[in-house]
Design a protein around this motif. Structure first.
Motif: not given
Length: 869
Positions: A275-284
């Protein structure tokens, strides 16, 4: 015969270089590729019909995989389709419908305006059952996860799925002539599935690395589109890895405990890194079962690196943004690892965030200081989540009992594990015939509002004869499906002509049909019906009210007990006279499940209560007009009412455990003989069983909206996802002041809690009081270093039981009234709303706006001399 694609039997060396070849579709057919690569076709009937119309045999042989269908078509076949006006018109309509679906305003947009760009929910699960064409699931957990994604898509939640891509899946099942289960693991070609390899801006596959004790393992990431939701799947079969590491994501739930910990590190740690490599920072982050619990460690590591804080502050900031769902009703069902194995694999990442490894191990133990207790993945997930739930009301009760040790001093009822009962994605599982009836007689959009009970009241408008005709046709289609499967199995066994002749005598499309399909764990008691074999045969071959039974399910490859149950059923069917009325369908998957839940009249479920966490298969028969006959366990414990189906046994636990099976068997036989069969065969004018039709309508109207994933995912959004998002946002804002202050407060309270004392308690109650009267409770509390606004003083009021236990207790909060030196006086009013012998006890618990006290700081001080509630 060499299994196709088995790497141990390849004739040539492995490829030194690789490249991808794709076939270009003729321009008029380009929309097909977009439709094929979005799993919305699994719940959009016109799109399924479109792909089936291309080549029905090819559609079935590819296990309903549209990409496999397209890749198998010749250029001549494609050109013919490109000139087929009727096909092109259907293609255009399906493409426009997908565009409208993706662009439409959703429930989430209306419920939480402006939150779509703020919130991101990452849903981690070890398996996903989106379609039989993507065989990376084993059973109920995976199918539930697939339905969760579909409902999240329909509702418009900003959610992504994270899982593993198993190159050999779970296993394909076949039986030997004597009925013993055998397993075959085919090699799947992901390039011929509705998947795409995720690539960066340089068009190279995105890779993530997970550090094992002596090496780093590289994984690539695949994407599956499920409506509006993306599902990211990690795959270790890349050339950079050693051959043994390429096989880590080979099979689902395969290998020893060392293989399991590797898979779970890839899922949790690798998933967060992807997810980090995809630029995604989940809040949950939602951990669906404990397999994904290592996610919490990696989330902590990333946060420490990004925010330059220590591990304790990071955990304090993150724990409110994590959600954990347990699906297991027995302690033996959790993933357990020796502490030495955990240390060997996890010590590096744990110490990288400056978290003492001894503290980390305690997170995975119910008894924190019990060195002999193995490391429990469910406990780790629970320790790092402020939102924990079971998957039915009964399962939540069972889970509170199992995990009460984590909350010493608190009564079992207050253990913070709530229930979010499972559901099914109705459009995926409902038959085309029933959907047509619903379109005609239900007001509103039942597909997009599957949880709306008002819409489902329209079921009562369906004429009995039309409903019964649909059911008769569905049963007939199911019998034909079973016979086709048997023909395939006989061909695999190279059966003789005499065996083929039996197929047409197996099952009867006019007979009451019962379905039983599930994982063959021993507690599910697949052979309960064999308890009295002569009585069973009298039911199967009754002269006026016969019934027939179709059974399916897999046993875990290492579960010989489950395999023995399959063999017992096989022997009864083939050697003890049950052949024409009973069938065991091999290789249970989503395709078989869909045929069964759409075709049977009654769904049978008879686990040992309360060992079924939820169970969703029985929910799937509901919108198809099937009725449930089940033990009062899992979802049926809260769904059952007389007139909706049948209950096997009751909720009482026999004093003698050896009587559970005989009692339930007797109850089951009696229900089938005296209630189910007579009601099914009682026909009136036109041959329609009106009483049966009335039960079908009640079952659909009352159960379909309640046990849908539309309702379930809305429950998660309201009770877990959005509260978790708001908590995470508040705790991680600015310079982490909220998290640091909360952590400081926790440390201060824990250090000073021993000085909190309930010094005296008095009340104005009389010895005998009138219903409706009130009395005042006054408590003198010594708080030590704590201030009054840091505690909640409560009166726990309830019925006084035989042992002076408080039963059915409720809380009444006391308010601060004054202070005399070191003694604080709290006071409150109790209204006597129930008759009988009543009682109370006073307690003190800490409270803080930024701390979920029960999860993070389960401290309590009870009044001495009383009996805890």
């Amino acid at each position: 015969m060499v299994p196709d694609g088995d790497p141990e039997h390849l004739k040539y060396p492995k490829a030194a270089h690789s490249y991808e070849v794709v076939s270009d579709l003729p321009k008029p057919l380009e929309t097909l590729k977009r439709l094929a690569h979005n799993f919305r076709w699994t719940w959009h009937q016109p799109t399924r019909d479109l792909f089936r119309s291309i080549d029905k045999e090819l559609w079935d042989s590819t296990n309903h995989n549209p990409v496999g269908v397209l890749s198998a078509l010749s250029s001549d076949a494609l050109e013919r389709l490109a000139k087929d006006r009727a096909f092109l018109a259907s293609l255009k309509a399906c493409g426009e419908d997908l565009d409208e679906y993706l662009a439409a305003e959703t429930w989430f947009d209306r419920q939480y305006p402006g939150k779509r760009d703020e919130a991101l929910i990452a849903y981690f699960c070890a398996e996903f059952g989106v379609s039989e064409g993507l065989p990376i699931y084993s059973g109920g957990l995976g199918v539930l996860a697939g339905d969760h994604l579909k409902a999240a898509s329909d509702l418009g939640l900003p959610l992504v799925g994270v899982g593993l891509l198993y190159s050999r899946g779970y296993f394909q099942q076949y039986l030997t002539p004597d009925g013993w289960q055998q397993e075959h693991y085919p090699q799947y070609d992901f390039y011929k599935m509705p998947l795409s390899l995720v690539r960066g801006e340089d068009q190279q596959p995105i890779r993530v690395q997970i550090q094992f004790p002596d090496r780093a393992v590289t994984c690539q990431v695949w994407r599956a589109e499920v409506g509006r939701v993306s599902l990211f799947l990690l795959d270790s079969n890349v050339l950079e890895n050693a051959p043994t590491d390429q096989g880590i994501t080979d099979t689902l739930y395969g290998g020893d405990e060392e293989m399991r910990i590797r898979q779970e590190m890839i899922l949790g740690i690798g998933g967060m890194r992807a997810l980090a490599e995809l630029g995604m920072s989940p809040t949950v982050c939602h951990m669906n079962e404990g397999h994904a619990a290592f996610m919490a460690v990696e989330r902590m590591r990333q946060f420490v690196d990004k925010r330059a804080c220590d591990a304790r502050v990071a955990r304090q900031a993150l724990v409110g943004g994590n959600v954990f769902t347990t699906h297991t009703p027995v302690p033996a069902g959790f993933d357990l690892f020796p502490a030495t194995l955990v240390e060997r694999y996890l010590a590096g990442i744990v110490t990288s965030v400056q978290l003492p490894f001894a503290d980390f191990i305690k997170m995975g133990r119910l008894g924190h200081d019990n060195a002999s207790e193995p490391f429990n993945m469910a406990v780790l997930a629970m320790a790092n989540s402020n939102h924990v739930n079971g998957v039915s009301k009964l399962h939540a009760t069972v889970s509170r009992s199992m995990f009460q040790q984590r909350w010493p001093g608190f009564p079992e009822d207050e253990v913070p594990i709530r229930a979010v009962t499972n559901g099914i994605h109705t459009p995926t599982w409902v038959s085309a015939r029933m959907a047509t009836l619903f379109d005609s007689y239900l007001s509103g959009d039942w597909r997009r509002e599957a949880s709306n009970p008002e819409i489902w009241q329209g079921v009562y408008n369906i004429p009995d004869n039309e409903l019964w005709e649909a059911r008769e046709n569905l049963r007939g289609e199911f019998v034909r499906f079973v016979r086709r499967r048997l023909h395939r199995d006989f061909a695999r066994r190279r059966a003789g002509q005499a065996d083929y002749g039996l197929i047409s005598t197996i099952l009867d499309p006019r007979i009451l049909t019962i379905g039983f399909a599930r994982r063959f764990a021993t507690y599910k008691r697949a052979t309960l019906l064999l308890s009295d074999r002569e009585r069973l045969k009298s039911l199967l071959f009754h002269s006026e009210r016969p019934l027939q039974i179709v059974i399916a399910g897999k046993s875990h490859p290492r579960d010989d007990g489950g395999k023995t149950l399959i063999q017992e059923l096989h022997r009864f069917i083939t050697h003890e006279g049950g052949r024409s009325r009973m069938v065991f369908l091999e290789d249970y998957d989503m395709g078989v499940a869909r045929a069964m839940v759409q075709g049977v009249d009654v769904w049978l479920n008879n686990p040992i209560r309360p060992m079924e966490a939820s169970g969703t298969s029985g929910m799937k028969v509901v919108p198809n007009g099937g009725l449930n006959c089940s033990v009062l366990d899992g979802w049926w414990d809260e769904g059952y009412e007389p007139g909706l189906g049948w209950a096997i046994g009751d909720r009482e636990v026999p004093l003698d455990p050896s009587q559970v099976d005989p009692n339930d068997a007797r109850s089951l036989y009696q229900i089938l003989e005296q209630e189910v069969a007579p009601k099914f065969y009682h026909r009136v004018d036109g041959g329609v069983p009106t009483a049966w039709c009335e039960m079908m309508k009640r079952s659909i109207a009352e159960l379909a909206p309640q046990f849908s994933t539309a309702r379930m995912v809305q429950d998660y959004a309201r009770s877990a996802y959005m509260p978790a998002h708001e908590t995470f946002t508040a705790m991680t804002s600015g310079k982490l002041d909220h998290a640091k202050a909360a952590l400081h407060w926790r440390d201060r309270v824990r250090g000073g809690w021993s000085k909190v004392k309930i010094v005296k308690v008095s009340d104005s109650a009389k010895r005998i009081n009138s219903l409706g009267d009130s009395f005042v409770v006054t408590a003198g509390i010594e708080l030590g270093t704590m201030s009054p606004d840091e505690v909640r003083v409560e009166v726990i009021v309830g019925q006084v039981g035989p042992n002076r236990d408080l039963i059915d207790a409720k809380e009444v909060q006391l308010e601060l009234k004054g202070r005399d030196d070191w003694l604080h006086t709290f006071e409150g009013t109790v209204t006597m709303q129930r008759a009988g012998l009543r009682g109370y006890i006073v307690r003190v618990v800490p409270t803080h706006p930024d701390v979920d006290v029960l999860h993070e700081l389960p401290l309590v001080r009870w009044e001495e001399g009383g009996t805890r509630a």
